[in-house]
Write an enzyme that holds these catalytic residues in place. Structure first.
Site, PDB file in Angstrom:
ATOM      1  N   LYS A  81       0.964  -1.000  -0.002  1.00 23.52           N
ATOM      2  CA  LYS A  81      -0.010   0.107  -0.094  1.00 23.52           C
ATOM      3  C   LYS A  81       0.886   1.200   0.108  1.00 23.52           C
ATOM      4  O   LYS A  81       1.880   1.158   0.647  1.00 23.52           O
ATOM      5  CB  LYS A  81      -0.880   0.070   1.341  1.00 23.52           C
ATOM      6  N   GLY A 182     -21.157   6.323   5.371  1.00 22.44           N
ATOM      7  CA  GLY A 182     -20.192   6.806   4.541  1.00 22.44           C
ATOM      8  C   GLY A 182     -21.190   6.382   3.243  1.00 22.44           C
ATOM      9  O   GLY A 182     -21.189   5.099   3.160  1.00 22.44           O
ATOM     10  N   VAL A 183     -20.868   7.201   2.410  1.00 23.38           N
ATOM     11  CA  VAL A 183     -21.892   6.895   1.064  1.00 23.38           C
ATOM     12  C   VAL A 183     -21.253   7.376  -0.019  1.00 23.38           C
ATOM     13  O   VAL A 183     -21.721   7.997  -0.970  1.00 23.38           O
ATOM     14  CB  VAL A 183     -23.494   7.241   1.191  1.00 23.38           C
ATOM     15  N   GLY A 184     -19.889   7.330   0.012  1.00 21.30           N
ATOM     16  CA  GLY A 184     -19.095   7.343  -1.162  1.00 21.30           C
ATOM     17  C   GLY A 184     -19.191   6.414  -2.271  1.00 21.30           C
ATOM     18  O   GLY A 184     -20.139   6.116  -2.508  1.00 21.30           O
ATOM     19  N   VAL A 186     -18.242   3.430  -2.500  1.00 20.69           N
ATOM     20  CA  VAL A 186     -18.388   2.140  -2.084  1.00 20.69           C
ATOM     21  C   VAL A 186     -19.872   2.153  -1.467  1.00 20.69           C
ATOM     22  O   VAL A 186     -20.558   1.323  -1.961  1.00 20.69           O
ATOM     23  CB  VAL A 186     -17.300   1.549  -1.166  1.00 20.69           C
TER      24      VAL A 186
HETATM   25  P1  NAD Z   1     -14.944   7.796  -0.689  1.00 19.34           P
HETATM   26  O1  NAD Z   1     -13.964   8.594  -0.370  1.00 19.34           O
HETATM   27  O2  NAD Z   1     -15.459   7.530  -2.011  1.00 19.34           O
HETATM   28  O3  NAD Z   1     -16.089   7.691   0.090  1.00 19.34           O
HETATM   29  C1  NAD Z   1     -15.864   7.592   1.680  1.00 19.34           C
HETATM   30  C2  NAD Z   1     -17.012   8.529   2.137  1.00 19.34           C
HETATM   31  O4  NAD Z   1     -17.022   8.444   3.664  1.00 19.34           O
HETATM   32  C3  NAD Z   1     -17.212   9.857   1.802  1.00 19.34           C
HETATM   33  O5  NAD Z   1     -18.188  10.240   1.186  1.00 19.34           O
HETATM   34  C4  NAD Z   1     -16.675  10.596   3.107  1.00 19.34           C
HETATM   35  O6  NAD Z   1     -17.267  11.922   3.100  1.00 19.34           O
HETATM   36  C5  NAD Z   1     -17.160   9.723   3.977  1.00 19.34           C
HETATM   37  N1  NAD Z   1     -16.873   9.939   5.599  1.00 19.34           N
HETATM   38  C6  NAD Z   1     -15.616   9.984   5.987  1.00 19.34           C
HETATM   39  N2  NAD Z   1     -15.648  10.187   7.388  1.00 19.34           N
HETATM   40  C7  NAD Z   1     -16.961   9.715   7.792  1.00 19.34           C
HETATM   41  C8  NAD Z   1     -17.586   9.834   8.942  1.00 19.34           C
HETATM   42  N3  NAD Z   1     -16.981   9.668  10.086  1.00 19.34           N
HETATM   43  N4  NAD Z   1     -18.815   9.406   8.754  1.00 19.34           N
HETATM   44  C9  NAD Z   1     -19.575   9.291   7.787  1.00 19.34           C
HETATM   45  N5  NAD Z   1     -19.176   9.533   6.572  1.00 19.34           N
HETATM   46  C10 NAD Z   1     -17.622   9.668   6.478  1.00 19.34           C
HETATM   47  O7  NAD Z   1     -14.005   6.099  -0.566  1.00 19.34           O
HETATM   48  P2  NAD Z   1     -14.608   4.758  -0.992  1.00 19.34           P
HETATM   49  O8  NAD Z   1     -13.735   4.510  -2.071  1.00 19.34           O
HETATM   50  O9  NAD Z   1     -16.000   4.698  -0.752  1.00 19.34           O
HETATM   51  O10 NAD Z   1     -13.818   3.878   0.183  1.00 19.34           O
HETATM   52  C11 NAD Z   1     -14.658   3.872   1.241  1.00 19.34           C
HETATM   53  C12 NAD Z   1     -13.787   3.027   2.645  1.00 19.34           C
HETATM   54  O11 NAD Z   1     -13.676   1.528   1.752  1.00 19.34           O
HETATM   55  C13 NAD Z   1     -12.362   3.199   2.886  1.00 19.34           C
HETATM   56  O12 NAD Z   1     -11.993   2.811   4.092  1.00 19.34           O
HETATM   57  C14 NAD Z   1     -11.573   2.247   1.746  1.00 19.34           C
HETATM   58  O13 NAD Z   1     -10.250   2.260   2.186  1.00 19.34           O
HETATM   59  C15 NAD Z   1     -12.428   1.248   1.365  1.00 19.34           C
HETATM   60  N6  NAD Z   1     -12.209   0.391   0.314  1.00 19.34           N
HETATM   61  C16 NAD Z   1     -12.346   1.045  -0.888  1.00 19.34           C
HETATM   62  C17 NAD Z   1     -12.466   0.402  -2.145  1.00 19.34           C
HETATM   63  C18 NAD Z   1     -12.675   0.964  -3.222  1.00 19.34           C
HETATM   64  O14 NAD Z   1     -12.762  -0.042  -4.267  1.00 19.34           O
HETATM   65  N7  NAD Z   1     -12.889   2.169  -3.517  1.00 19.34           N
HETATM   66  C19 NAD Z   1     -11.756  -1.179  -1.901  1.00 19.34           C
HETATM   67  C20 NAD Z   1     -11.665  -1.670  -0.737  1.00 19.34           C
HETATM   68  C21 NAD Z   1     -11.890  -1.001   0.527  1.00 19.34           C
END
Ligand code: NAD
Length: 354
Positions: A81, A182-184, A186
């Site tokens: 990483k 978190g509704v980003g 993923v």
């Molecule tokens: P992203 O940045 O698109 O979404 C994360 C969301 O979480 C954002 O909307 C952010 O505003 C929100 N957030 C942050 N802190 C918060 C809190 N305290 N309370 C509520 N919401 C909060 O990221 P993503 O790609 O959706 O990834 C989310 C998680 O999944 C991360 O931990 C990442 O490491 C993990 N992950 C992602 C992937 C991938 O394919 N993108 C794969 C494996 C793991």
């Protein structure tokens, strides 16, 4: 001062690279935990940390997680990483990404990178100007790869269904109450898939406008980030940042299942046991969230070996996640050990660390 390689998080990393390029504004850590099964694969995180020690801990924990994740997903890849230490404004520049690409290239293929939090597909295209050891690049319709988020979301959705079946004995998530932190990329994807099946959803995000608009689109309730962990529900799905399952967080939970995509959800190893003692079924994060790495790895291997890249092969592999989780839960019950410990032991065996 304690040397970081004596810290538990170091966990016998093969090598840790520090990259500092003052002129181009890059400070990064590239941690390679294991190359036992193949080149170390894992995304790059772009994040502002309180101090460099926090960045190091994050890199080490995420890197080890990738070793476990890739091994458990049956991929011919090791685990690594990268974290790029952002300033408070999280400013990214083309020069910084070019310097990062050169650093990855300098490792000669021992590390293959992709997107993680704070890094976009466009950023990976920029990194790809300097190195071929990149995945998560734009791909044609029907091909493996590209943005890993939707594939990660698909695996989590299937994993939640398996957990609901295992813990609640229900074949469908219709009417099952899932609260999402978190509704980003993923979490938003998981919410949409669950909504199609008629699940009842409660959403939360620190970007409150995003949570509100998704809530409106899906007919879901929205609560403040402070309230989400205490929502009474069937499934709590963490999809923001890690270490939320600490003593305080676990005490708040009012759910039967924790199943979500955030990496490193357990703040400490003993927190998995705490969840089990509370009767909460836990889906080990690196098992349930492997969909994205499956997709970008298939993309990388296809490009490297000039092979065709069928998205159906990615879907076939992601469809194995529910059975993998069920096996962990069954072993956990048989061995009276928490699911995270059972999964860790399986992964360590696969990477030759047991
Ligand atoms: P992203 O940045 O698109 O979404 C994360 C969301 O979480 C954002 O909307 C952010 O505003 C929100 N957030 C942050 N802190 C918060 C809190 N305290 N309370 C509520 N919401 C909060 O990221 P993503 O790609 O959706 O990834 C989310 C998680 O999944 C991360 O931990 C990442 O490491 C993990 N992950 C992602 C992937 C991938 O394919 N993108 C794969 C494996 C793991």
């Amino acid at each position: 001062m304690t040397a970081f390689w004596t810290e538990p998080d170091f966990d016998d990393h093969e090598v840790v690279h520090f990259v500092h390029d003052e002129k181009r504004g890059l400070t990064a850590i590239i941690a390679l935990h294991s190359t036992h099964l193949g080149p170390a694969a894992g995304g790059t995180r772009f994040w502002h940390y309180e101090d460099p020690g926090a960045a190091m801990r994050d890199a080490l924990r995420l890197s080890r997680g990738m070793s476990y994740k890739n091994a458990m997903a049956g991929l011919p890849m090791g685990g690594g990483k990268a974290v790029i230490l952002a300033d408070e404004q999280r400013r990214k520049t083309p020069e910084m990404l070019a310097a990062f690409g050169e650093a990855v290239n300098g490792l000669g293929g021992k590390y293959v990178t992709a997107e993680d939090v704070g890094i976009t597909v466009e950023d990976m295209v920029a990194v790809n100007q300097q190195t071929d050891y990149v995945s998560g690049l734009p791909v044609d319709e029907g091909e493996a790869g590209g943005n890993p988020g939707p594939f990660t979301a698909l695996g989590i959705y299937l994993g939640i269904k398996a957990a609901v079946q295992h813990k609640l004995g229900r074949d469908s998530v219709e009417g099952v109450h899932v609260s999402l932190q978190g509704v980003g990329s993923v979490g938003g994807g998981v919410a949409r898939l669950l909504a199609k099946d008629g699940a009842r959803l409660t959403l939360s995000d620190i970007r409150e406008d995003n949570a509100a608009s998704l809530g409106e689109e899906l007919g879901a309730d929205v609560v403040s980030p402070d309230a989400i962990m205490a929502v009474g529900c069937d499934v709590f799905s963490p999809n923001a940042l890690g270490a939320i399952l600490n003593e305080e967080g676990i005490a708040k939970l009012d759910c039967a299942i924790v199943a979500g995509g955030a990496n490193n959800q357990l703040a400490r190893p003993e927190n998995g046991t705490m969840l089990a003692e509370r009767g909460i079924l836990y889906a080990p994060d690196y098992v349930i969230n492997a969909g994205g790495i499956v997709s970008v790895t298939m993309e990388y291997l296809c490009r490297r070996d000039n092979a065709p890249c069928d998205i159906n092969e990615v879907r076939r592999r992601i469809a194995l996640i529910p059975d993998r989780l069920t096996k962990i839960w069954q072993d956990s019950e048989a061995q009276a050990s928490s699911p995270d410990r059972v999964a860790d032991a399986m992964a360590q065996e696969l990477i030759g660390r047991r």
